[in-house]
Motif scaffolding. Structure first.
Motif, PDB file in Angstrom:
ATOM      1  N   HIS A 220     -43.062  38.523   7.735  1.00  0.00           N
ATOM      2  CA  HIS A 220     -42.645  38.910   6.388  1.00  0.00           C
ATOM      3  C   HIS A 220     -41.371  39.755   6.420  1.00  0.00           C
ATOM      4  O   HIS A 220     -41.168  40.550   7.344  1.00  0.00           O
ATOM      5  CB  HIS A 220     -43.756  39.696   5.688  1.00  0.00           C
ATOM      6  CG  HIS A 220     -45.000  38.902   5.481  1.00  0.00           C
ATOM      7  ND1 HIS A 220     -45.124  37.938   4.503  1.00  0.00           N
ATOM      8  CD2 HIS A 220     -46.185  38.911   6.145  1.00  0.00           C
ATOM      9  CE1 HIS A 220     -46.321  37.401   4.565  1.00  0.00           C
ATOM     10  NE2 HIS A 220     -46.982  37.964   5.553  1.00  0.00           N
ATOM     11  N   LEU A 221     -40.548  39.577   5.397  1.00  0.00           N
ATOM     12  CA  LEU A 221     -39.306  40.339   5.298  1.00  0.00           C
ATOM     13  C   LEU A 221     -39.586  41.831   5.211  1.00  0.00           C
ATOM     14  O   LEU A 221     -38.880  42.635   5.823  1.00  0.00           O
ATOM     15  CB  LEU A 221     -38.526  39.867   4.066  1.00  0.00           C
ATOM     16  CG  LEU A 221     -37.244  40.625   3.743  1.00  0.00           C
ATOM     17  CD1 LEU A 221     -36.251  40.529   4.904  1.00  0.00           C
ATOM     18  CD2 LEU A 221     -36.617  40.101   2.458  1.00  0.00           C
ATOM     19  N   ARG A 222     -40.612  42.205   4.473  1.00  0.00           N
ATOM     20  CA  ARG A 222     -40.908  43.627   4.316  1.00  0.00           C
ATOM     21  C   ARG A 222     -41.269  44.281   5.649  1.00  0.00           C
ATOM     22  O   ARG A 222     -40.975  45.457   5.874  1.00  0.00           O
ATOM     23  CB  ARG A 222     -42.026  43.819   3.293  1.00  0.00           C
ATOM     24  CG  ARG A 222     -41.582  43.549   1.869  1.00  0.00           C
ATOM     25  CD  ARG A 222     -42.736  43.614   0.887  1.00  0.00           C
ATOM     26  NE  ARG A 222     -42.288  43.396  -0.489  1.00  0.00           N
ATOM     27  CZ  ARG A 222     -42.069  42.201  -1.013  1.00  0.00           C
ATOM     28  NH1 ARG A 222     -42.252  41.117  -0.274  1.00  0.00           N
ATOM     29  NH2 ARG A 222     -41.665  42.074  -2.269  1.00  0.00           N
ATOM     30  N   THR A 223     -41.911  43.528   6.540  1.00  0.00           N
ATOM     31  CA  THR A 223     -42.214  44.054   7.874  1.00  0.00           C
ATOM     32  C   THR A 223     -40.932  44.307   8.645  1.00  0.00           C
ATOM     33  O   THR A 223     -40.768  45.339   9.303  1.00  0.00           O
ATOM     34  CB  THR A 223     -43.107  43.069   8.653  1.00  0.00           C
ATOM     35  OG1 THR A 223     -44.274  42.776   7.885  1.00  0.00           O
ATOM     36  CG2 THR A 223     -43.522  43.652   9.989  1.00  0.00           C
ATOM     37  N   SER A 224     -40.004  43.362   8.558  1.00  0.00           N
ATOM     38  CA  SER A 224     -38.709  43.510   9.224  1.00  0.00           C
ATOM     39  C   SER A 224     -37.963  44.734   8.700  1.00  0.00           C
ATOM     40  O   SER A 224     -37.448  45.552   9.473  1.00  0.00           O
ATOM     41  CB  SER A 224     -37.870  42.248   9.011  1.00  0.00           C
ATOM     42  OG  SER A 224     -36.565  42.404   9.510  1.00  0.00           O
ATOM     43  N   VAL A 225     -37.918  44.886   7.379  1.00  0.00           N
ATOM     44  CA  VAL A 225     -37.235  46.026   6.766  1.00  0.00           C
ATOM     45  C   VAL A 225     -37.866  47.338   7.225  1.00  0.00           C
ATOM     46  O   VAL A 225     -37.165  48.301   7.577  1.00  0.00           O
ATOM     47  CB  VAL A 225     -37.284  45.915   5.232  1.00  0.00           C
ATOM     48  CG1 VAL A 225     -36.757  47.188   4.583  1.00  0.00           C
ATOM     49  CG2 VAL A 225     -36.482  44.711   4.756  1.00  0.00           C
ATOM     50  N   ASP A 226     -39.190  47.391   7.257  1.00  0.00           N
ATOM     51  CA  ASP A 226     -39.897  48.600   7.662  1.00  0.00           C
ATOM     52  C   ASP A 226     -39.590  48.965   9.113  1.00  0.00           C
ATOM     53  O   ASP A 226     -39.321  50.127   9.434  1.00  0.00           O
ATOM     54  CB  ASP A 226     -41.405  48.399   7.465  1.00  0.00           C
ATOM     55  CG  ASP A 226     -42.190  49.681   7.661  1.00  0.00           C
ATOM     56  OD1 ASP A 226     -41.775  50.724   7.128  1.00  0.00           O
ATOM     57  OD2 ASP A 226     -43.218  49.639   8.363  1.00  0.00           O
ATOM     58  N   MET A 227     -39.607  47.967   9.990  1.00  0.00           N
ATOM     59  CA  MET A 227     -39.333  48.217  11.411  1.00  0.00           C
ATOM     60  C   MET A 227     -37.919  48.752  11.613  1.00  0.00           C
ATOM     61  O   MET A 227     -37.702  49.708  12.356  1.00  0.00           O
ATOM     62  CB  MET A 227     -39.511  46.923  12.212  1.00  0.00           C
ATOM     63  CG  MET A 227     -40.947  46.491  12.403  1.00  0.00           C
ATOM     64  SD  MET A 227     -41.017  44.942  13.333  1.00  0.00           S
ATOM     65  CE  MET A 227     -42.766  44.846  13.670  1.00  0.00           C
ATOM     66  N   LEU A 237     -30.074  41.957   6.751  1.00  0.00           N
ATOM     67  CA  LEU A 237     -31.030  42.070   5.662  1.00  0.00           C
ATOM     68  C   LEU A 237     -30.362  41.788   4.313  1.00  0.00           C
ATOM     69  O   LEU A 237     -29.171  42.059   4.136  1.00  0.00           O
ATOM     70  CB  LEU A 237     -31.641  43.470   5.628  1.00  0.00           C
ATOM     71  CG  LEU A 237     -32.529  43.851   6.822  1.00  0.00           C
ATOM     72  CD1 LEU A 237     -33.043  45.271   6.655  1.00  0.00           C
ATOM     73  CD2 LEU A 237     -33.693  42.873   6.971  1.00  0.00           C
ATOM     74  N   PRO A 238     -31.119  41.252   3.351  1.00  0.00           N
ATOM     75  CA  PRO A 238     -30.550  40.973   2.026  1.00  0.00           C
ATOM     76  C   PRO A 238     -30.063  42.248   1.339  1.00  0.00           C
ATOM     77  O   PRO A 238     -30.722  43.285   1.394  1.00  0.00           O
ATOM     78  CB  PRO A 238     -31.731  40.357   1.258  1.00  0.00           C
ATOM     79  CG  PRO A 238     -32.677  39.875   2.306  1.00  0.00           C
ATOM     80  CD  PRO A 238     -32.524  40.809   3.465  1.00  0.00           C
ATOM     81  N   VAL A 239     -28.917  42.142   0.697  1.00  0.00           N
ATOM     82  CA  VAL A 239     -28.310  43.295   0.037  1.00  0.00           C
ATOM     83  C   VAL A 239     -29.257  43.986  -0.946  1.00  0.00           C
ATOM     84  O   VAL A 239     -29.325  45.218  -0.969  1.00  0.00           O
ATOM     85  CB  VAL A 239     -26.999  42.871  -0.662  1.00  0.00           C
ATOM     86  CG1 VAL A 239     -26.499  43.955  -1.610  1.00  0.00           C
ATOM     87  CG2 VAL A 239     -25.933  42.547   0.380  1.00  0.00           C
ATOM     88  N   PRO A 240     -30.016  43.238  -1.772  1.00  0.00           N
ATOM     89  CA  PRO A 240     -30.912  43.940  -2.705  1.00  0.00           C
ATOM     90  C   PRO A 240     -31.954  44.821  -2.012  1.00  0.00           C
ATOM     91  O   PRO A 240     -32.424  45.798  -2.598  1.00  0.00           O
ATOM     92  CB  PRO A 240     -31.598  42.791  -3.462  1.00  0.00           C
ATOM     93  CG  PRO A 240     -30.618  41.661  -3.383  1.00  0.00           C
ATOM     94  CD  PRO A 240     -30.011  41.782  -2.024  1.00  0.00           C
ATOM     95  N   PHE A 241     -32.321  44.487  -0.781  1.00  0.00           N
ATOM     96  CA  PHE A 241     -33.274  45.306  -0.033  1.00  0.00           C
ATOM     97  C   PHE A 241     -32.578  46.490   0.640  1.00  0.00           C
ATOM     98  O   PHE A 241     -33.175  47.545   0.843  1.00  0.00           O
ATOM     99  CB  PHE A 241     -33.973  44.453   1.041  1.00  0.00           C
ATOM    100  CG  PHE A 241     -34.960  43.480   0.504  1.00  0.00           C
ATOM    101  CD1 PHE A 241     -36.312  43.755   0.520  1.00  0.00           C
ATOM    102  CD2 PHE A 241     -34.550  42.265  -0.017  1.00  0.00           C
ATOM    103  CE1 PHE A 241     -37.239  42.854   0.030  1.00  0.00           C
ATOM    104  CE2 PHE A 241     -35.455  41.349  -0.510  1.00  0.00           C
ATOM    105  CZ  PHE A 241     -36.808  41.644  -0.488  1.00  0.00           C
ATOM    106  N   VAL A 242     -31.316  46.302   1.006  1.00  0.00           N
ATOM    107  CA  VAL A 242     -30.568  47.319   1.757  1.00  0.00           C
ATOM    108  C   VAL A 242     -30.168  48.499   0.880  1.00  0.00           C
ATOM    109  O   VAL A 242     -30.227  49.658   1.296  1.00  0.00           O
ATOM    110  CB  VAL A 242     -29.309  46.680   2.390  1.00  0.00           C
ATOM    111  CG1 VAL A 242     -28.361  47.742   2.907  1.00  0.00           C
ATOM    112  CG2 VAL A 242     -29.700  45.726   3.498  1.00  0.00           C
ATOM    113  N   GLU A 243     -29.765  48.222  -0.342  1.00  0.00           N
ATOM    114  CA  GLU A 243     -29.164  49.236  -1.211  1.00  0.00           C
ATOM    115  C   GLU A 243     -30.012  50.503  -1.353  1.00  0.00           C
ATOM    116  O   GLU A 243     -29.522  51.611  -1.078  1.00  0.00           O
ATOM    117  CB  GLU A 243     -28.871  48.616  -2.579  1.00  0.00           C
ATOM    118  CG  GLU A 243     -27.985  49.467  -3.457  1.00  0.00           C
ATOM    119  CD  GLU A 243     -27.524  48.706  -4.690  1.00  0.00           C
ATOM    120  OE1 GLU A 243     -26.511  49.109  -5.285  1.00  0.00           O
ATOM    121  OE2 GLU A 243     -28.192  47.716  -5.059  1.00  0.00           O
ATOM    122  N   PRO A 244     -31.287  50.423  -1.742  1.00  0.00           N
ATOM    123  CA  PRO A 244     -32.059  51.674  -1.905  1.00  0.00           C
ATOM    124  C   PRO A 244     -32.310  52.396  -0.587  1.00  0.00           C
ATOM    125  O   PRO A 244     -32.380  53.638  -0.545  1.00  0.00           O
ATOM    126  CB  PRO A 244     -33.366  51.195  -2.533  1.00  0.00           C
ATOM    127  CG  PRO A 244     -33.464  49.748  -2.200  1.00  0.00           C
ATOM    128  CD  PRO A 244     -32.066  49.248  -2.144  1.00  0.00           C
TER     129      PRO A 244
END
Length: 303
Positions: A220-227, A237-244
């Motif tokens: 899952h993308l959210r797992t990648s972002v969390d790690m 990573l996708p820009v909408p996820f990176v910004e915050p």
């Protein structure tokens, strides 16, 4: 006046698909004699021989092979016709099933779903999140009504929906940020990359740069972002996820020699526009309008 019925064509195709009359009887839950009778009547009406015996098995004649292609098309169109009839019934438009690639901005998606629900208060929405070719597989299997996917489908409708931009990022304390020069792909090979596995079960695909010697693969993308935000690797990573996460100083763009920003085109896919009910059409309209506010990488990076 037609010489053959749709049911006779269905029995003919059932014999072909199952590999014999006995197997077809089990597959369609009819007696073997009724299937024999339907196929024989079809042959007599049309004046052709569809099958020939080869030991205990039957095989198509050359005439049968030609008619099978036409019969398959005829039965597919009949099935589509019934789905269209169902969609014309107001009572049928009570469920909307959507497969969405996880790279699609979730906040934007939630807003669109909410607006559609406000317009159709009794609508039940099923959202299936997927990666890469997973959304199209769900669509092809008939498990969803439409798909937002990174790939078009071969048989159906494809609309270019939006470009999703990706930025190479890592935690601010990651060693790649400590270099006094731009990061090269050779530098990346020395550190752990976090990648996401295609959720499709059959036709899996790979995307992006996969050159790291160390690699963690997640579902899952959210797992990648969390790690990555906790310092366990880097990724695009996708820009909408990176910004915050950048605002909270959990992520920082890598200063790359090249390839810092990448782009992926997402498609809106469905099989037959005539089968989409009012709620599905409302969702599509709301989606197109909401995408006008999609954030860009240049805004995130301050360029």
């Amino acid at each position: 006046m037609l010489k053959a019925t749709l049911e006779q064509w269905r029995m003919f195709k059932a014999v072909v698909d199952a590999g014999g009359f006995n197997q077809a009887a089990q597959a369609v839950h009819k007696s073997q004699s009724s299937i024999h009778h339907a196929v024989q009547k079809l042959e007599q009406s049309l004046g052709v021989t569809l099958f020939e015996n080869q030991g205990r098995r039957v095989s198509l004649t050359s005439q049968g092979e030609v008619l099978l292609r036409r019969a398959t098309f005829l039965l597919d169109e009949a099935e589509k016709l019934e789905r269209v009839a169902e969609s014309l019934n107001d009572q049928a438009d009570v469920q909307l099933r959507i497969a969405v690639d996880e790279i699609f901005p979730p906040d934007l998606l939630y807003q669109v779903l909410n607006k559609t629900s406000e317009a159709f208060p009794f609508l039940r929405i099923e959202l299936m999140e997927s990666i890469l070719n997973g959304a199209n597989e769900l669509l092809q299997n008939g498990e969803v009504d439409m798909a937002i996917s990174a790939y078009p489908i071969k048989d159906g409708f494809n609309e270019d929906l939006c470009d999703i931009e990706f930025v190479a990022v890592a935690h601010p304390d990651h060693p790649l940020h400590q270099q006094q020069r731009p990061v090269s792909y050779q530098d990346l090979k020395q550190y752990r990359q976090v990648v996401i596995r295609d959720s499709a079960k059959q036709q899996k695909k790979d995307a992006g740069w996969l050159g790291a010697d160390q690699r963690w693969t997640v579902s899952h993308l959210r797992t990648s972002v969390d790690m990555i935000s906790k310092g366990f690797g880097y990724a695009w990573l996708p820009v909408p996820f990176v910004e915050p996460l950048m605002e909270r100083q959990l992520l920082k763009p890598l200063s790359m020699e090249s390839g810092q920003i990448r782009s992926a085109l997402l498609y809106l896919n469905f099989k037959d526009a005539d089968t989409l009910g009012p709620a599905a059409r409302d969702f599509i309209g709301q989606l197109r309008y909401a995408l006008l506010s999609l954030p860009k990488a240049e805004n995130v990076l301050g360029n």
